[in-house]
Design a protein around this motif. Structure first.
Motif, PDB file in Angstrom:
ATOM      1  N   LEU A 264      14.282 -25.322   6.774  1.00  0.00           N
ATOM      2  CA  LEU A 264      15.217 -24.371   6.161  1.00  0.00           C
ATOM      3  C   LEU A 264      16.458 -25.078   5.631  1.00  0.00           C
ATOM      4  CD1 LEU A 264      14.866 -21.456   8.732  1.00  0.00           C
ATOM      5  CD2 LEU A 264      14.447 -21.258   6.275  1.00  0.00           C
ATOM      6  N   GLU A 265      16.963 -26.047   6.379  1.00  0.00           N
ATOM      7  CA  GLU A 265      18.135 -26.811   5.915  1.00  0.00           C
ATOM      8  C   GLU A 265      17.801 -27.628   4.680  1.00  0.00           C
ATOM      9  OE1 GLU A 265      19.340 -29.087   9.282  1.00  0.00           O
ATOM     10  OE2 GLU A 265      20.057 -27.331  10.415  1.00  0.00           O
ATOM     11  N   SER A 266      16.613 -28.226   4.655  1.00  0.00           N
ATOM     12  CA  SER A 266      16.203 -29.008   3.480  1.00  0.00           C
ATOM     13  C   SER A 266      16.061 -28.128   2.249  1.00  0.00           C
ATOM     14  CB  SER A 266      14.870 -29.714   3.758  1.00  0.00           C
ATOM     15  OG  SER A 266      15.008 -30.660   4.789  1.00  0.00           O
ATOM     16  N   PRO A 275      10.569 -34.167  -4.059  1.00  0.00           N
ATOM     17  CA  PRO A 275       9.238 -34.802  -4.112  1.00  0.00           C
ATOM     18  C   PRO A 275       8.541 -34.889  -2.760  1.00  0.00           C
ATOM     19  CG  PRO A 275      10.990 -36.426  -4.399  1.00  0.00           C
ATOM     20  CD  PRO A 275      11.640 -35.084  -4.482  1.00  0.00           C
ATOM     21  N   ASP A 276       9.303 -34.903  -1.656  1.00  0.00           N
ATOM     22  CA  ASP A 276       8.678 -35.054  -0.338  1.00  0.00           C
ATOM     23  C   ASP A 276       8.449 -33.718   0.358  1.00  0.00           C
ATOM     24  OD1 ASP A 276      11.362 -34.484   0.021  1.00  0.00           O
ATOM     25  OD2 ASP A 276      11.556 -35.751   1.815  1.00  0.00           O
TER      26      ASP A 276
END
Length: 439
Positions: A264-266, A275-276
């Motif tokens: 969620l933070e990402s 891309p990851d």
């Protein structure tokens, strides 16, 4: 002086007696609509309102369902609609080419497959109201999961191989025959393979996480059977006490909370285009999640629900197919050589791809034959207030569950030649014959 155990025993007996009395009073004062009363009972008995006769019919069906269904079907194999007595209403068994075609062609808002599954699993209580009342995660399964299946196929294949090696390898030493509990083994493999798509590595390989999902699914099914015995007006009070949903969710969050917090933070910082970004169920759920459900607890509950759907033996064919296929391979080993040759030939040409599986006609035929003798299929719930009326004028009321007696149809010689014989290549021969005629 009476002990606590004596009091508990007396209290339980009192509750049971009260429940039995309630059932009789409920049936005594239930009235049957005229159109329902016209539909014959499955055992051909009277449609009398006599509570004792009604509940004896319930017990008879529980004890000898297969024979009763076969008898009703054989009395008129061309077409039929009959009623099966249940504790609080009727289940309807439907067969005949025209009837089945009408069921299959009816849209979800008319005859609901999902609603029938929800009724069987009592999902409002065992999985949660927020899941049944706002099933936005279904778009994830129908959309993202289906779209990404080919792309994720190599990962799934690798997980299947690894799971078989680890689960079987722990018990096989190559020196003697070993006994296996097939259903337990297949549940482990299905759960682990599914979770490679759902939560990825390494969590899909954590034994405690896999076992927790299996236990939750089994508990949900068993407790659903208990909840289904309750009168509808008592469920809001009693069902939450029976359901294991909240306890299972707390257990799941022990594994999922760190993962979901990071994801969620990402999403907030880097967005969806990084891309990851993992290509798994968590990402797909975040693609569809409304703002009011973008938190760890809500996403974890959806993951539990999807896991239960993947593992549950009654709502998916995968577990049943794998279990029955392994039994049939052991019973009919003459099929192994031809199937192995087909698989090796197709893989040498196409590689391990989803498209390659579609070319394995013998393998497909063997699996279909393993599943051919299912008891009932095509469960549907009548959704519209006016009910559902077949072309012959038979009307089924709103809320009723109907299904098709697959086993009776499949063993009918009019359906298949030598129907009681296991013939693993029955369907591939038919396909080859059809191709020859087209040429």
């Amino acid at each position: 002086m009476a002990s606590i155990s004596d009091f508990a025993s007396d209290y339980t007996s009192y509750i049971a007696a009260t429940f039995v009395v309630f059932l009789f009073v409920f049936r005594l004062y239930s009235t049957e609509r005229a159109d329902i009363a016209k539909i014959p009972l499955i055992d051909g008995s009277s449609t009398s309102q006599n509570p004792l006769a009604y509940y004896l019919g319930v017990v008879r069906f529980l004890v000898d369902a297969n024979e009763i269904v076969l008898h009703a079907y054989n009395a008129n194999p061309t077409s039929g609609i009959v009623r099966i007595p249940r504790l609080f209403g009727w289940h309807y068994l439907i067969w005949g080419e025209q009837h089945v075609r009408e069921i299959a062609s009816a849209p979800e808002h008319v005859l609901g497959f999902n609603a029938a599954t929800a009724e069987e699993l009592q999902t409002k209580w065992t999985v949660g109201r927020q899941i049944t009342d706002d099933a936005w995660h279904a778009n994830t399964v129908r959309g993202s999961l289906t779209r990404n299946l080919s792309r994720c196929f190599p990962e799934v294949r690798d997980e299947i191989v690894l799971a078989f090696d680890e689960i079987l390898g722990k018990q096989l030493d190559g020196t003697e025959w070993k006994a296996f509990r097939i259903q337990e083994m297949t549940m482990q493999i299905v759960a682990r393979t599914s979770n490679r798509l759902f939560v990825g590595v390494p969590l899909c390989r954590v034994p405690e996480w896999i076992q927790m999902n299996i236990d939750y699914t089994i508990n949900a099914f068993v407790r659903a059977q208990i909840i289904s015995l309750l009168p509808e007006f008592t469920k809001p009070i009693i069902a939450p006490l029976i359901s294991s949903k909240n306890r299972s969710l707390r257990h799941a969050l022990r594994f999922l909370l760190p993962v979901l917090k990071e994801r969620l933070e990402s999403e907030l910082v880097q967005g969806k285009e990084r891309p990851d970004r993992p290509n798994d169920l968590i990402s797909w759920l975040l693609d569809y999640a409304p703002d009011y459900e973008r938190d760890e607890k809500a996403i974890a509950l959806r993951i539990l629900a999807v896991n239960a759907s993947a593992i549950h033996t009654s709502s998916t064919a995968r577990l049943a197919a794998l279990t029955m296929a392994l039994f049939d391979l052991a019973a009919y080993p003459e099929h192994i050589g031809p199937m192995r040759e087909e698989v090796e030939r197709v893989i040498a040409s196409e590689g391990w791809t989803r498209a390659a599986l579609k070319q394995m006609h013998k393998l497909d035929s063997f699996l279909r034959e393993s599943l051919r003798l299912g008891v009932v299929v095509m469960a549907r719930r009548v959704m519209r207030p006016e009910g559902f009326t077949f072309s012959d004028g038979t009307s089924i009321p709103q809320g009723a569950i109907m299904s098709v007696p697959s086993y009776a149809i499949q063993i009918n010689p009019a359906s298949f030649a030598d129907p009681m014989k296991f013939d693993g290549f029955r369907f591939s021969r038919a396909r080859d014959s059809e191709s020859d005629h087209q040429c």
